[in-house]
Every structure is written in C-alpha cells, then in structure tokens.
Design a protein around this motif. Structure first.
Motif, PDB file in Angstrom:
ATOM      1  N   HIS A 323      38.448   5.234  31.405  1.00  0.00           N
ATOM      2  CA  HIS A 323      37.096   4.790  30.726  1.00  0.00           C
ATOM      3  C   HIS A 323      36.780   6.145  29.907  1.00  0.00           C
ATOM      4  O   HIS A 323      36.127   5.786  28.832  1.00  0.00           O
ATOM      5  CB  HIS A 323      36.077   4.637  31.774  1.00  0.00           C
ATOM      6  N   GLU A 324      37.286   7.170  30.401  1.00  0.00           N
ATOM      7  CA  GLU A 324      36.951   8.318  29.561  1.00  0.00           C
ATOM      8  C   GLU A 324      37.599   8.355  28.086  1.00  0.00           C
ATOM      9  O   GLU A 324      37.164   8.650  27.112  1.00  0.00           O
ATOM     10  CB  GLU A 324      37.341   9.585  29.995  1.00  0.00           C
ATOM     11  N   GLY A 325      38.780   7.660  28.055  1.00  0.00           N
ATOM     12  CA  GLY A 325      39.756   7.584  27.019  1.00  0.00           C
ATOM     13  C   GLY A 325      39.045   6.603  25.963  1.00  0.00           C
ATOM     14  O   GLY A 325      38.950   6.969  24.927  1.00  0.00           O
ATOM     15  N   VAL A 326      38.322   5.520  26.529  1.00  0.00           N
ATOM     16  CA  VAL A 326      37.561   4.635  25.570  1.00  0.00           C
ATOM     17  C   VAL A 326      36.327   5.386  24.888  1.00  0.00           C
ATOM     18  O   VAL A 326      35.999   5.378  23.933  1.00  0.00           O
ATOM     19  CB  VAL A 326      37.258   3.374  26.390  1.00  0.00           C
ATOM     20  N   ILE A 327      35.706   6.224  25.887  1.00  0.00           N
ATOM     21  CA  ILE A 327      34.499   6.866  25.312  1.00  0.00           C
ATOM     22  C   ILE A 327      34.812   8.058  24.379  1.00  0.00           C
ATOM     23  O   ILE A 327      34.375   8.105  23.251  1.00  0.00           O
ATOM     24  CB  ILE A 327      33.762   7.623  26.566  1.00  0.00           C
ATOM     25  N   ALA A 328      35.933   8.694  24.434  1.00  0.00           N
ATOM     26  CA  ALA A 328      36.368   9.592  23.625  1.00  0.00           C
ATOM     27  C   ALA A 328      36.654   8.865  22.123  1.00  0.00           C
ATOM     28  O   ALA A 328      36.678   9.474  21.129  1.00  0.00           O
ATOM     29  CB  ALA A 328      37.481  10.465  24.028  1.00  0.00           C
ATOM     30  N   ALA A 329      37.599   8.017  22.298  1.00  0.00           N
ATOM     31  CA  ALA A 329      38.097   7.200  21.043  1.00  0.00           C
ATOM     32  C   ALA A 329      36.823   6.772  20.411  1.00  0.00           C
ATOM     33  O   ALA A 329      36.864   6.804  19.104  1.00  0.00           O
ATOM     34  CB  ALA A 329      39.044   6.182  21.534  1.00  0.00           C
ATOM     35  N   GLU A 330      35.980   6.324  20.868  1.00  0.00           N
ATOM     36  CA  GLU A 330      34.775   5.660  20.308  1.00  0.00           C
ATOM     37  C   GLU A 330      33.820   6.623  19.387  1.00  0.00           C
ATOM     38  O   GLU A 330      33.426   6.683  18.449  1.00  0.00           O
ATOM     39  CB  GLU A 330      34.184   4.681  21.133  1.00  0.00           C
ATOM     40  N   ALA A 331      33.901   7.828  20.305  1.00  0.00           N
ATOM     41  CA  ALA A 331      33.034   8.859  19.727  1.00  0.00           C
ATOM     42  C   ALA A 331      33.622   9.556  18.644  1.00  0.00           C
ATOM     43  O   ALA A 331      32.909   9.707  17.506  1.00  0.00           O
ATOM     44  CB  ALA A 331      32.937   9.911  20.753  1.00  0.00           C
ATOM     45  N   ILE A 332      34.892   9.594  18.616  1.00  0.00           N
ATOM     46  CA  ILE A 332      35.812  10.192  17.466  1.00  0.00           C
ATOM     47  C   ILE A 332      35.816   9.150  16.115  1.00  0.00           C
ATOM     48  O   ILE A 332      35.551   9.663  15.140  1.00  0.00           O
ATOM     49  CB  ILE A 332      37.344  10.407  17.860  1.00  0.00           C
ATOM     50  N   ALA A 333      35.837   7.803  16.571  1.00  0.00           N
ATOM     51  CA  ALA A 333      35.656   6.880  15.450  1.00  0.00           C
ATOM     52  C   ALA A 333      34.299   6.671  14.895  1.00  0.00           C
ATOM     53  O   ALA A 333      33.817   5.784  14.116  1.00  0.00           O
ATOM     54  CB  ALA A 333      36.024   5.710  15.989  1.00  0.00           C
ATOM     55  N   GLY A 334      33.181   7.381  15.499  1.00  0.00           N
ATOM     56  CA  GLY A 334      31.669   7.428  15.000  1.00  0.00           C
ATOM     57  C   GLY A 334      30.986   6.570  15.788  1.00  0.00           C
ATOM     58  O   GLY A 334      29.860   6.408  15.211  1.00  0.00           O
ATOM     59  N   GLY A 335      31.438   6.100  16.891  1.00  0.00           N
ATOM     60  CA  GLY A 335      30.388   5.303  17.447  1.00  0.00           C
ATOM     61  C   GLY A 335      29.430   6.261  18.405  1.00  0.00           C
ATOM     62  O   GLY A 335      29.300   7.126  18.476  1.00  0.00           O
ATOM     63  N   HIS A 336      28.832   5.526  19.209  1.00  0.00           N
ATOM     64  CA  HIS A 336      27.834   5.866  20.166  1.00  0.00           C
ATOM     65  C   HIS A 336      28.109   5.170  21.506  1.00  0.00           C
ATOM     66  O   HIS A 336      27.165   4.739  22.024  1.00  0.00           O
ATOM     67  CB  HIS A 336      26.412   5.778  19.615  1.00  0.00           C
ATOM     68  N   PRO A 337      29.113   5.575  22.095  1.00  0.00           N
ATOM     69  CA  PRO A 337      29.299   5.121  23.466  1.00  0.00           C
ATOM     70  C   PRO A 337      28.390   5.613  24.812  1.00  0.00           C
ATOM     71  O   PRO A 337      27.854   6.670  24.330  1.00  0.00           O
ATOM     72  CB  PRO A 337      30.799   5.610  23.688  1.00  0.00           C
ATOM     73  N   HIS A 338      28.320   4.694  25.674  1.00  0.00           N
ATOM     74  CA  HIS A 338      27.344   5.481  26.986  1.00  0.00           C
ATOM     75  C   HIS A 338      28.270   6.269  27.361  1.00  0.00           C
ATOM     76  O   HIS A 338      29.646   6.340  27.784  1.00  0.00           O
ATOM     77  CB  HIS A 338      27.039   4.317  27.946  1.00  0.00           C
ATOM     78  N   ALA A 339      27.798   7.464  28.151  1.00  0.00           N
ATOM     79  CA  ALA A 339      28.348   8.748  28.910  1.00  0.00           C
ATOM     80  C   ALA A 339      28.674   8.027  30.158  1.00  0.00           C
ATOM     81  O   ALA A 339      28.229   6.917  30.750  1.00  0.00           O
ATOM     82  CB  ALA A 339      27.498   9.622  28.827  1.00  0.00           C
ATOM     83  N   MET A 340      29.801   8.669  30.670  1.00  0.00           N
ATOM     84  CA  MET A 340      30.156   8.342  31.852  1.00  0.00           C
ATOM     85  C   MET A 340      29.150   8.815  33.224  1.00  0.00           C
ATOM     86  O   MET A 340      28.653  10.096  33.062  1.00  0.00           O
ATOM     87  CB  MET A 340      31.756   8.971  32.175  1.00  0.00           C
ATOM     88  N   ASP A 341      28.954   7.808  34.002  1.00  0.00           N
ATOM     89  CA  ASP A 341      28.190   8.165  35.300  1.00  0.00           C
ATOM     90  C   ASP A 341      28.968   8.059  36.294  1.00  0.00           C
ATOM     91  O   ASP A 341      29.425   7.188  37.094  1.00  0.00           O
ATOM     92  CB  ASP A 341      26.997   7.051  35.321  1.00  0.00           C
ATOM     93  N   PRO A 342      29.292   9.355  37.024  1.00  0.00           N
ATOM     94  CA  PRO A 342      30.329   9.609  38.072  1.00  0.00           C
ATOM     95  C   PRO A 342      29.515   8.705  39.399  1.00  0.00           C
ATOM     96  O   PRO A 342      30.540   8.271  40.259  1.00  0.00           O
ATOM     97  CB  PRO A 342      30.083  10.994  38.336  1.00  0.00           C
ATOM     98  N   LYS A 343      28.428   8.345  39.497  1.00  0.00           N
ATOM     99  CA  LYS A 343      27.877   7.636  40.598  1.00  0.00           C
ATOM    100  C   LYS A 343      28.204   6.232  40.478  1.00  0.00           C
ATOM    101  O   LYS A 343      28.155   5.475  41.346  1.00  0.00           O
ATOM    102  CB  LYS A 343      26.287   7.831  40.559  1.00  0.00           C
TER     103      LYS A 343
END
Length: 464
Positions: A323-343
């Motif tokens: 899931h972090e991999g998807v977050i990082a990839a989308e942020a790098i590509a200029g998107g605005h993904p939701h941050a990970m919630d550990p809970k």
C-alpha cells in the motif's frame, strides 16, 4: 552513459514491485533493482512459502482427525522433504509471476547489488561489474532480515532463522522457539502439527503480545492443549551447540534458571532493516535505530528519495509495504493519494487456530481515553463453525461508546484471516455500530459471528 529513468525502485519485494507496477501504470519510465530474486523475501522466503508449509500441516492435522468427520484414514505419515518441495514450488511459481508482471508493465529489471551514489543515482554491481543508472526519484524498498541473538548466531544446522526453518535439513524432534510474534508462533504451530515437541519462550508476560490480551490468553490455552510448552516472562540466557543438539539455559518467570536439551532452535526475536551499506549515511538520510523516517507520503528528508516497507516504521507487514508502494508511486506521479492510517492495517497470524486483528485492542482504546463498548461472540454459537468441526475461537469488537465508531476487531479461530477484511473495510469507511447492525450477513457462514459480535457489544446478541 548511464540509463536514465523517471523512477528507480531499489528492492523487488511486495512493496517494491507493486510500487514499480503502479508507477508504470501512471506513465512513468521505471527500473527496479534486485540483488537476489524478484518478489523479495515475502514471495520467496516469507509470507507465501510459509503458508504453503502451514497448509500441509493443516491437511496432516485433519487426516489425523479423520474419524471426527466420520472418515477413516490409516497409516498417516508426513514426508518433510516433500512438504518443503511443495512449498518451494509455490514460491518459484510466484517468482515467475512477478517476472511476467515486470515484462507486462515494461519495467526494466537490473539484477545486482544496488548502492546509492547520489540522491538520484544507483550503482548496480553484479559479478564484479558495475553499471550506473539514474532517476529523478528513487524508492527504497530493501526490506529487512531476521535479528540474531548475540549468544545464538544462526548456523543453519542447529540454530535457525525463519529462512532455515523453511528448508530444514532434517525434521526437529524437540524444538525451542525463541520469540512468540507471528513468525515464531507460525513455525511453532507448523512443527508441532508435524510431530515435533515444541517449547516457546517469550520474554514478555504473554504470547503474541501485540494482540488483544484475551486473544493471547485463548491462544496460549489452545497451544498448551495441543501439547506445546509455553513459557512467558522467561528468557534464554545461554545456548551451547553440540553435534546432536543444543543445551539451552532458560530463566523462568520465577527467576530460576534450568537447562533443557533440544534438537534445534528457531530464533524469532524481530528484524533488522536492510539500510546499511546502500549509501544512506553519506546522503544524510534521517533514521531511527536503522529505520528510515518518512512523512505520510513515504518521503524521506532527502529530496527525491522515498522509502516503504520494512525499512520504515512498523507494522512490518507485506500488505502495508504494498500500500505504501502505491502511495509513493501516485505521489511521485503528481497525484494526491490518501496517507496510510496504521490503525486501519490488519494483522494476520496463520497458526492453528488463526489470529487476525485490526485497530485498537481494548486496553489500547482505554489508554487512549475512550469509553468503550465491547462485544464478544464464540465460534461454538455459530452453525457453520460447528458443521466444519471448528468450534474453537471467538470474535471481539471494540466500539467508542459515545459515537459508535468501530475502534478495533480481534479474532481467533478458523479462517479469521479471511474474515478480518470485513472489519478493515468498515474501519476505512469510518463505519458505526448501527451500519454494521443493519448489514445483512449470509447464512450459514462464519461471517455471521462478526454481526453477532457487534450486536453483543450493545446487548443484542441473538444466538448466544
């Protein structure tokens, strides 16, 4: 001239290869660097092959209890070499699957040892030859390895890490497992089902200590019933390795030290992040005890350098890394993904019985200041569980008494690792008890217990 990409991913485990695929889907030119096998530890030496081993042990267990189901199975035996061979075959199949995914998504694969020579450059060394590749952004996904005990260095013969335990040179007769986290308990469960005499030593006051206290107590009782010796509040102080086994000095909860003989030892006392010797120190990357510090989008403090998975903060789980991999990839590509919630990250342990959980334990919820309502429903009250011959276990739910928010869910029993995702979706959608109560659960299923546990928290359980 160095090959240049939009993104380089260092490490091809469940975090790295997923990040590479998502970045490629978003139109980036991606390279991935892997020193050993595509798929990383999880696919090749972790999550997947261990589940294959556990499945074999589960089938063996059922065969030994065939008469409970009105069946006859005689002269049942286990072939540890064949069990391991099947497990390795499963790992190989998935490794080939990741190789196919890299080709399908046009991701350049560079096999070799990767080292950062700058924030945007990686030197890849293999067979004494080095090539340099560069990219505007680099995702570090180098994972972790088993932690050694200073007095019990793994030798692959008598003292094992999880990796040795997956390809044992012989079947243990009397096994000592040091540590009762997910890895330790899974291997204890596997080898116990396969016929070894198993002792588990845990330094803290209960096994699987990250789980809810009621789950820990239930599991300990179950494992003891299965024949395991469980020692909590205890520690291994010394191990002497001999030609035919080991002698362990174990300090019990009462402070007394006794020696015991074992054929083999599995050390499962945590992980060490693979952050050394990859160029991080020279770049001034911020760390905490070897783990990289990141922001909610997986950025490190060095521009263009990102980090995901087991080299970052816990929980150290494959699905968290993906899931972090998807977050990082989308942020790098200029998107605005939701941050990970550990809970909202579920945890699963594939022992027998299985454990699964998401969110806060009852104790943690109270520590956080919540006034809680707690529901509890046993497997013995569920028709499907009884029909399956799996009436051992329970499901526990924790709610905020003021708002009805689902704070946590904790399960032990058959197939709970599949059931937990229902509550995980509920937490992600910020569901309340009312919405869960109004949801129709199919009958007859184990999932009905999830509904009953919610009803129980509000004094409305129907079947117990």
């Amino acid at each position: 001239m160095a090959d240049t990409y939009d993104l380089i991913v260092l490490g091809s485990g469940p975090g790295g290869y997923v990040a590479a695929i998502r970045a490629s889907q978003l139109g980036l030119n991606v390279a991935i660097v892997e020193r050993e096998l595509l798929g990383g530890i999880c696919l090749n030496w972790g999550c997947i092959p261990t589940k294959a081993l556990l499945r074999s042990a589960e089938i063996y267990h059922y065969m030994q209890h065939a008469k409970d189901y009105g069946l006859v199975a005689e002269k049942i035996s286990a072939d540890i070499d064949a069990v391991v061979k099947r497990s390795r075959g499963v790992a190989k199949q998935l490794n080939q699957g990741v190789t196919h995914l890299m080709k399908k998504n046009k991701i350049a694969v560079h096999m070799g040892e990767g080292t950062l020579t700058a924030a945007n450059k990686v030197a890849v060394t293999k067979d004494g030859k080095t090539e340099e590749i560069s990219a505007k952004n680099i995702i570090l996904a180098t994972g972790a390895r088993a932690r050694d005990l200073p007095f019990a260095k793994a030798d692959g013969k008598r003292i094992w890490t999880y990796r040795h335990a997956m390809v044992p040179p012989e079947m243990p007769t009397k096994l000592l497992v040091i540590g009762s986290g997910a890895i330790g308990i899974e291997f204890a469960s596997f080898y116990n089902d396969m016929g070894a005499e198993v002792t588990v030593v845990e330094m803290l006051d209960r096994i699987v200590p990250v789980e809810d206290a009621e789950i820990s107590a239930f599991l300990e009782k179950s494992l003891k019933k299965q024949g395991m010796t469980i020692m909590t509040g205890a520690g291994v102080e010394k191990i002497d390795v001999g030609a035919n086994g080991v002698t362990a000095s174990i300090k019990a909860k009462d402070g007394k030290v006794a020696t015991s003989e074992f054929s083999h030892v599995i050390v499962a006392v945590g992980i060490v992040p693979n952050t050394e010797n990859i160029g991080l120190e020279a770049l001034g990357v911020a760390m905490d005890r070897g783990f990289l510090k990141t922001d909610p989008m997986c950025r490190t403090n060095v521009a263009g350098l990102w980090a995901i998975g087991d080299i970052t903060a816990p929980p150290w789980l494959a699905h968290k890394a993906s899931h972090e991999g998807v977050i990082a990839a989308e942020a790098i590509a200029g998107g605005h993904p939701h941050a990970m919630d550990p809970k909202n990250i579920p945890g699963c342990t594939y022992c027998h019985p299985q454990i699964a959980s998401v969110g806060l334990t009852e104790a943690k919820a109270k520590e956080a200041g919540y006034d809680v309502k707690v529901g509890n429903f046993p497997f013995i009250g569920n028709g499907k569980a009884i029909a399956l011959g799996e009436a051992e276990g329970f499901i526990k739910t924790v709610f905020d008494a003021k708002t009805g928010e689902l704070l946590g869910a904790h399960m032990i029993g058959a197939e709970v690792t599949e059931l937990i995702q229902g509550y995980t979706i509920g937490k992600t959608l910020e569901t309340t008890e009312q919405e869960l109560m109004e949801t129709v659960f199919p009958h007859p299923t184990l999932s009905e217990m999830m509904h009953e546990s919610v009803l129980s928290a509000y004094g409305r359980a129907l079947h117990f």
